[in-house]
Write an enzyme that holds these catalytic residues in place. Structure first.
Site, PDB file in Angstrom:
ATOM      1  N   GLY A 265      -0.962  22.946   0.764  1.00 11.96           N
ATOM      2  CA  GLY A 265      -2.165  24.109   0.462  1.00 11.96           C
ATOM      3  C   GLY A 265      -0.832  25.118   0.680  1.00 11.96           C
ATOM      4  N   GLY A 266      -0.399  25.023  -1.020  1.00 11.63           N
ATOM      5  CA  GLY A 266       0.731  26.420  -0.511  1.00 11.63           C
ATOM      6  C   GLY A 266       0.609  27.481  -1.276  1.00 11.63           C
ATOM      7  N   ASP A 288      -2.598  23.081  -3.943  1.00  8.40           N
ATOM      8  CA  ASP A 288      -3.774  23.578  -3.490  1.00  8.40           C
ATOM      9  C   ASP A 288      -4.435  23.808  -4.703  1.00  8.40           C
ATOM     10  OD1 ASP A 288      -4.117  26.684  -2.515  1.00  8.40           O
ATOM     11  OD2 ASP A 288      -2.350  26.453  -1.888  1.00  8.40           O
ATOM     12  N   ASP A 319      -8.714  19.827  -3.859  1.00  8.13           N
ATOM     13  CA  ASP A 319      -8.915  20.195  -2.524  1.00  8.13           C
ATOM     14  C   ASP A 319      -8.575  19.761  -0.984  1.00  8.13           C
ATOM     15  OD1 ASP A 319     -10.928  20.341  -0.199  1.00  8.13           O
ATOM     16  OD2 ASP A 319     -12.477  21.489  -1.609  1.00  8.13           O
ATOM     17  N   HIS A 339      -3.442  27.403  11.243  1.00 10.12           N
ATOM     18  CA  HIS A 339      -4.128  28.522  12.444  1.00 10.12           C
ATOM     19  C   HIS A 339      -5.318  29.059  11.637  1.00 10.12           C
ATOM     20  CE1 HIS A 339      -2.516  32.303  10.261  1.00 10.12           C
ATOM     21  NE2 HIS A 339      -3.141  31.599   9.145  1.00 10.12           N
TER      22      HIS A 339
HETATM   23  C1  LIG Z   1      -3.477  31.764   4.274  1.00 11.10           C
HETATM   24  S1  LIG Z   1      -2.491  29.980   3.110  1.00 11.10           S
HETATM   25  C2  LIG Z   1      -1.085  29.335   3.495  1.00 11.10           C
HETATM   26  C3  LIG Z   1      -0.137  29.814   1.879  1.00 11.10           C
HETATM   27  C4  LIG Z   1       0.965  29.509   2.283  1.00 11.10           C
HETATM   28  N1  LIG Z   1       0.902  27.815   2.871  1.00 11.10           N
HETATM   29  C5  LIG Z   1       1.815  29.551   3.047  1.00 11.10           C
HETATM   30  O1  LIG Z   1       2.293  29.561   3.974  1.00 11.10           O
HETATM   31  O2  LIG Z   1       1.957  31.133   2.597  1.00 11.10           O
HETATM   32  C6  LIG Z   1      -3.384  29.364   3.353  1.00 11.10           C
HETATM   33  C7  LIG Z   1      -3.822  27.834   2.421  1.00 11.10           C
HETATM   34  O3  LIG Z   1      -4.564  27.355   2.245  1.00 11.10           O
HETATM   35  C8  LIG Z   1      -5.113  26.798   0.946  1.00 11.10           C
HETATM   36  N2  LIG Z   1      -6.115  26.391   0.499  1.00 11.10           N
HETATM   37  C9  LIG Z   1      -7.366  26.743   1.539  1.00 11.10           C
HETATM   38  N3  LIG Z   1      -8.469  25.295   0.892  1.00 11.10           N
HETATM   39  C10 LIG Z   1      -7.991  24.986   0.303  1.00 11.10           C
HETATM   40  C11 LIG Z   1      -9.244  23.103  -0.043  1.00 11.10           C
HETATM   41  N4  LIG Z   1     -10.345  22.825   0.281  1.00 11.10           N
HETATM   42  N5  LIG Z   1      -7.847  22.522  -0.373  1.00 11.10           N
HETATM   43  C12 LIG Z   1      -6.644  22.627  -0.922  1.00 11.10           C
HETATM   44  N6  LIG Z   1      -5.696  24.346  -0.592  1.00 11.10           N
HETATM   45  C13 LIG Z   1      -6.770  25.744   0.265  1.00 11.10           C
HETATM   46  C14 LIG Z   1      -5.517  28.659   0.475  1.00 11.10           C
HETATM   47  O4  LIG Z   1      -6.033  28.316  -1.485  1.00 11.10           O
HETATM   48  C15 LIG Z   1      -4.374  29.454   0.047  1.00 11.10           C
HETATM   49  O5  LIG Z   1      -3.192  29.240  -0.217  1.00 11.10           O
END
Ligand SMILES: C[S@@+](CC[C@H](N)C(=O)[O-])C[C@H]1O[C@@H](n2cnc3c(N)ncnc32)[C@H](O)[C@@H]1O
Ligand SMILES: *[C@@H]1O[C@H](CO)[C@@H](O)[C@H](O)[C@H]1NC(C)=O
Ligand SMILES: *[C@@H]1O[C@H](CO)[C@@H](O)[C@H](O)[C@H]1NC(C)=O
Ligand SMILES: *[C@@H]1O[C@H](CO)[C@@H](O)[C@H](O)[C@H]1NC(C)=O
Length: 449
Positions: A265-266, A288, A319, A339
Site C-alpha cells: 500500500g505504498g 498498491d 489488491d 489507520h
Molecule cells: C493512506 S495511503 C498510504 C500510502 C503510503 N503508504 C504512504 O505512507 O503515504 C493508503 C494506500 O493504500 C492503498 N490501498 C487502499 N486499498 C488498497 C487495496 N485494497 N489494495 C492495495 N492497496 C490499497 C491506497 O491506494 C493508498 O495508496
C-alpha cells in the site's frame, strides 16, 4: 499527576517557565551554530529548520517541549472559563483560513513585502472589503499574515504556507473545508445508536456533512477538485509532519546488499524513494492498486529513473485484501495504511502479509502511535519531563487531532502500541521493537510467530 516536586501550580508554573527558557536557548544556539538567528515572525525568509526532514532530532525535541510547556503554562495561570472559551472559539480560525486559501490571498501578496491594502485584495478576490479585513485581522492576531499599516496586510513565514503552489495549502483546504464540516457533525454521529459504535466509513460524520462517504464523493466528476486536493494534501501532510525520513530511522546500513523491502500500500512509493537514494543496495517491491502503480511508475521515472534501470524498484499491482502479495521479501513495510481501516480489515491485511513471509522476514508498521497520558516507569515510550504530560501534551497534539479527524472522515482511528501489538498477534506476529520515527510516528518491528 505530577510528583511531589510540582504539587502546586506555582511550582509548576515556575518549572515550566524555566523549561521554556532553557529550550529557547537550545534553539538559539543551534541557529547560531549555522551562522543564523531564528527568522523573525515578520520575515518571509526560509530558516534552516523550516522543514521537519531537515531538522535535527534535538531541535524538534526542543520545539515540542516549548509548545507543550507554553500551552500548559497558559492553562495553569489563566482563568479556567477564559481558557475554555478561547478553546471553544478555535473553530473560527479554520473558517477564516478556508476563505483566505480560496481567495488566494497569500498568492496575491507574493513579492510585496510592503503589503497590500485590503481594498485591493478584496477587489481581486471579489470579497467584501470590511469582512476580508476582519478575517485577515483574526489570522494576523494568531501570527498568520502581518498587518504592516492599518488595513495593509503582508505575508509572513506562516502565511507563505498558504500559497497555492505549496501542497500545505491543499491540506489546509481539505481540513478547513471537508474536515471542519465533518467535525460539526461528530456530536450527532456519536450519540446516534447506529452510527455511534460503527467503524464503517458510510456511518462517519463526513457522510452526514456531505451526503456520501468521502471516497464516493471524490469519484464524482463534478467533485474532481476534491480528489485532486486530497492527493495534494497527502503530500503536504507528509512534508509538514514527517520528521525523520525512513532512511534514518532503521539501521538499513547493516543489511546485506540485495535485501528486499515490500512496500505494501505504498502509493507512489514516496516513502521508499529516499530510502533507495540513501541505500542503493536495497531492493523495493512496490505494491498498491493497479491505477496507483501506474502513477508510481511515472513518479519514479521522474524522480529516480536510475532505480528503474538498475531494477532496484519493482512495481507489482495488487489488491492487498484479495491477491497474494509478493512472496519471500526480507521486509514488509506498511506505512499509514492501517489507520484507514477497522480491526477486521487490518487483521485481514496483516494475515495476507503473514502468508507472503518466510521465517526470516520482518514486518515494519510505520504509523502514528498514541501515547499514554499516565506516567509509567516501564513504558517503552520516551516520556516528557515533569511537570509536562508524559505524552508531550500540546507538543504532540497533532496525533490526537489526527485521530479525531480520522474518526470524522472515515470512522477509522490512530492506535496505541497495545492495539498494534494486539492486531499483530491476531494475525500471527510477535512484537519485537519500537523505533522512534519523528514527531508522533513510530516504526513497529514484528516477527512472524
Ligand atoms: C493512506 S495511503 C498510504 C500510502 C503510503 N503508504 C504512504 O505512507 O503515504 C493508503 C494506500 O493504500 C492503498 N490501498 C487502499 N486499498 C488498497 C487495496 N485494497 N489494495 C492495495 N492497496 C490499497 C491506497 O491506494 C493508498 O495508496
Ligand atoms: C544537536 O544535534 C546535532 C547533531 O544532529 C549536534 O551537532 C548539535 O550540537 C546538537 N545541538 C545541541 C544544542 O545539543
Ligand atoms: C448533540 O447530541 C445530543 C444527544 O443526541 C442531541 O440532543 C443534540 O441535539 C445534538 N446537538 C446538536 C447541535 O446536534
Ligand atoms: C506500562 O508500560 C508497560 C510497557 O509498555 C505496559 O506493559 C504496562 O501495562 C504499563 N503500565 C501501566 C500502568 O500503564
Amino acid at each position: 499527576m505530577s510528583s511531589k516536586l510540582y504539587e502546586n501550580g506555582s511550582s509548576q508554573a515556575v518549572a515550566l517557565a524555566d523549561l521554556i527558557a532553557a529550550q529557547v536557548q537550545v534553539i538559539v544556539t543551534a541557529y547560531s551554530a549555522s551562522g543564523q538567528t531564528i527568522p523573525s515572525l515578520d520575515s518571509t525568509t526560509a530558516g534552516p529548520f523550516d522543514e521537519p526532514a531537515n531538522t535535527p532530532a534535538n531541535i524538534s525535541m526542543a520545539i515540542q517541549l516549548i509548545e507543550a510547556a507554553c500551552a500548559q503554562l497558559c492553562a495553569t495561570v489563566a482563568s479556567p472559563g477564559h481558557s475554555i472559551t478561547k478553546k471553544t472559539y478555535n473553530y473560527v480560525e479554520p473558517a477564516c483560513m478556508l476563505v483566505v486559501v480560496n481567495a488566494k490571498i497569500a498568492d496575491l501578496l507574493l513579492g510585496k513585502p510592503e503589503g497590500e491594502h485590503v481594498e485591493v485584495l478584496a477587489k481581486q478576490a471579489e470579497l467584501d472589503t470590511g469582512k476580508l479585513g476582519r478575517v485577515l485581522r483574526l489570522l494576523a492576531t494568531n501570527h498568520c499574515f502581518i498587518e504592516v499599516k492599518p488595513n495593509v496586510f503582508a505575508n509572513n513565514r506562516l502565511s507563505l504556507k498558504l500559497v497555492s503552489s505549496d501542497p500545505t495549502s491543499a491540506m489546509v483546504g481539505l481540513l478547513t473545508d471537508e474536515g471542519l464540516k465533518s467535525s460539526a457533525y461528530v456530536n450527532e454521529t456519536l450519540f446516534d445508536p447506529k452510527s455511534g459504535p460503527s467503524m464503517l466509513p458510510e456511518d462517519a460524520a463526513f457522510k452526514r456533512a456531505h451526503g456520501s462517504p468521502i471516497f464516493e464523493l471524490h469519484k464524482r466528476p463534478e467533485e474532481k477538485y476534491r480528489a485532486d486536493r486530497f492527493a495534494e494534501a497527502m503530500i503536504g501532510w507528509a512534508t509538514v509532519t514527517d520528521g525523520n525520513d525512513l532512511s534514518k530511522v532503521y539501521p538499513w546500513d547493516e543489511l546485506p546488499p540485495g535485501t528486499t523491502i515490500c512496500d505494501v500500500g505504498g502509493n507512489t512509493g514516496h516513502a521508499t524513494l529516499p530510502l533507495i537514494k540513501a541505500h542503493p543496495k536495497l531492493q523495493i517491491v512496490l505494491q498498491d492498486l493497479p491505477a496507483v502503480i501506474e502513477q508510481a511508475k511515472e513518479f519514479w521515472r521522474r524522480e529516480n529513473p536510475k532505480a528503474i534501470d538498475n531494477q532496484n524498484i519493482h512495481f507489482v499491482p495488487v489488491d492487498f485484501f484479495k491477491d497474494s502479495l509478493t512472496h519471500g521479501c526480507d521486509y514488509y513495510y506498511i506505512r499509514h495504511v492501517l489507520h484507514n481501516w477497522a480491526e477486521v480489515e487490518c487483521i485481514m491485511l496483516l494475515t495476507n502479509v503473514r502468508k507472503a513471509m518466510t521465517s526470516s522476514s520482518t514486518l515494519l508498521i510505520h504509523d502514528m502511535v498514541l501515547q499514554p497520558l499516565v506516567r509509567n516507569t516501564t513504558s517503552v515510550f520516551d516520556q516528557a519531563p515533569e511537570p509536562l504530560l508524559p505524552n508531550y501534551g500540546v507538543g504532540r497534539v497533532l496525533l490526537y487531532q489526527q485521530d479525531i479527524n480520522m474518526m470524522g472522515f472515515v470512522n477509522s482511528k490512530e492506535r496505541t502500541l497495545e492495539e498494534f501489538i494486539d492486531l499483530g498477534s491476531q494475525a500471527g506476529f510477535d512484537f519485537v521493537k519500537i523505533w522512534d520515527a519523528g514527531e508522533a510516528n513510530s516504526l513497529l518491528e514484528f516477527r512472524a510467530l
